[in-house]
Design an enzyme around this catalytic site. Sequence first.
Site, PDB file in Angstrom:
ATOM      1  N   CYS A 102       0.372 -10.334 -11.494  1.00 46.27           N
ATOM      2  CA  CYS A 102       1.479 -10.604 -12.757  1.00 46.27           C
ATOM      3  C   CYS A 102       1.627  -9.584 -13.793  1.00 46.27           C
ATOM      4  CB  CYS A 102       1.171 -12.100 -13.365  1.00 46.27           C
ATOM      5  SG  CYS A 102       1.089 -13.449 -12.311  1.00 46.27           S
ATOM      6  N   HIS A 108       2.974 -12.443 -21.106  1.00 47.56           N
ATOM      7  CA  HIS A 108       3.318 -12.998 -19.475  1.00 47.56           C
ATOM      8  C   HIS A 108       3.412 -14.403 -20.071  1.00 47.56           C
ATOM      9  CE1 HIS A 108       3.108 -14.172 -15.556  1.00 47.56           C
ATOM     10  NE2 HIS A 108       1.699 -14.469 -15.627  1.00 47.56           N
ATOM     11  N   ASN A 134       6.331 -19.575 -14.447  1.00 41.57           N
ATOM     12  CA  ASN A 134       5.470 -18.378 -14.305  1.00 41.57           C
ATOM     13  C   ASN A 134       6.217 -17.641 -13.054  1.00 41.57           C
ATOM     14  OD1 ASN A 134       3.680 -16.229 -13.637  1.00 41.57           O
ATOM     15  ND2 ASN A 134       1.939 -17.511 -13.734  1.00 41.57           N
TER      16      ASN A 134
END
Length: 331
Positions: free
Chosen positions: A117, A257, A287
């Site tokens: 990520c 994030h 996400n």
Amino acid sequence: MRDYICRAGITGLSTSIPEKVLTNYDLEKMVETSDDWINARTGIKERRIVENDKTTCDLACEAGQNALENAGIGPEELDLVIVATNTPDMIFPATACLVQDRIGAVNAGAFDLLAGCTGFIYGLTVGQQYVAAGAYDKVLVIGAETLSKIINWKDRNTCVLFGDGAGAAVVQQVPREYGIISSVLGSDGSGGKLLKLPAGGSKLPASEETVRQGLHYVDMSGREVFKFAVRAMGEGTRKALSKAGMGSEDLDLLIPHQANIRIIDTAAKKAGIDMDRVLVNVDRFGNTSTASVPIALCEAVEQGKIKRGDNIVMVGFGAGLTWASLLMTWY
């Protein structure tokens, strides 16, 4: 800090967001869960999911083309295309090469970047190095994911978390009082087992048995990843600021994030940053992995939460385990 030939910054931004919305109430019909359970633990209320015929390349191309328009440059002017993704169209060729061809970046090199990520921040750091050193003039960095294609929709611990999307940024030379000031990249491969896609590579090639065992889906040890994420994002934010001789009081906006609201809240506290200086959109997108930071950054700009001269930090964590932070003065 290294004295570069010039300062690199972001001159164009855009996103690609799928139209299909999957709410927590929709998930209640698919697995044993509830809107209250998901929202309380993650802060997520809905996420976007691509149609079956759409790919990561499709999202990346839309975001990339629009970012180029936003920057006022043509695709033929690009020197390099970097696509950060965990869900490439194929293992090879690189999705970046497919994007380079489709958008008409005929003079650009292209490669994929795999850092979980954290990939978009890694990609920005790589692009910044090329521009700041004077090697390239214009670099397109894209974070794009179709995570819905590798999620086990019967596993309530993972299927409630992820969504699809893409975000892109054009990196070019900017005046020296603006642009990327510092970045910090980190990794700890000993935690690789905590977040992985077990099969499909050389260790466990695709077979009838790997499919039967569900080894082509995301596998995550949520509790351990949570503890790592809070530590990594808090420390990463402080290190990026410290490397530039700044403190938390100098920061105008933190763009983390978007994995989980509890992670974001705890990490911000550890970094000494009030939540009114933190961009949060995990409630609407979930996400989106490498796409989460550029999507949040683009929203912040569109909503007027960032103005020229503001100091912003982007910070993330991901499979690997990896983490990264980047400080820039907005141009």
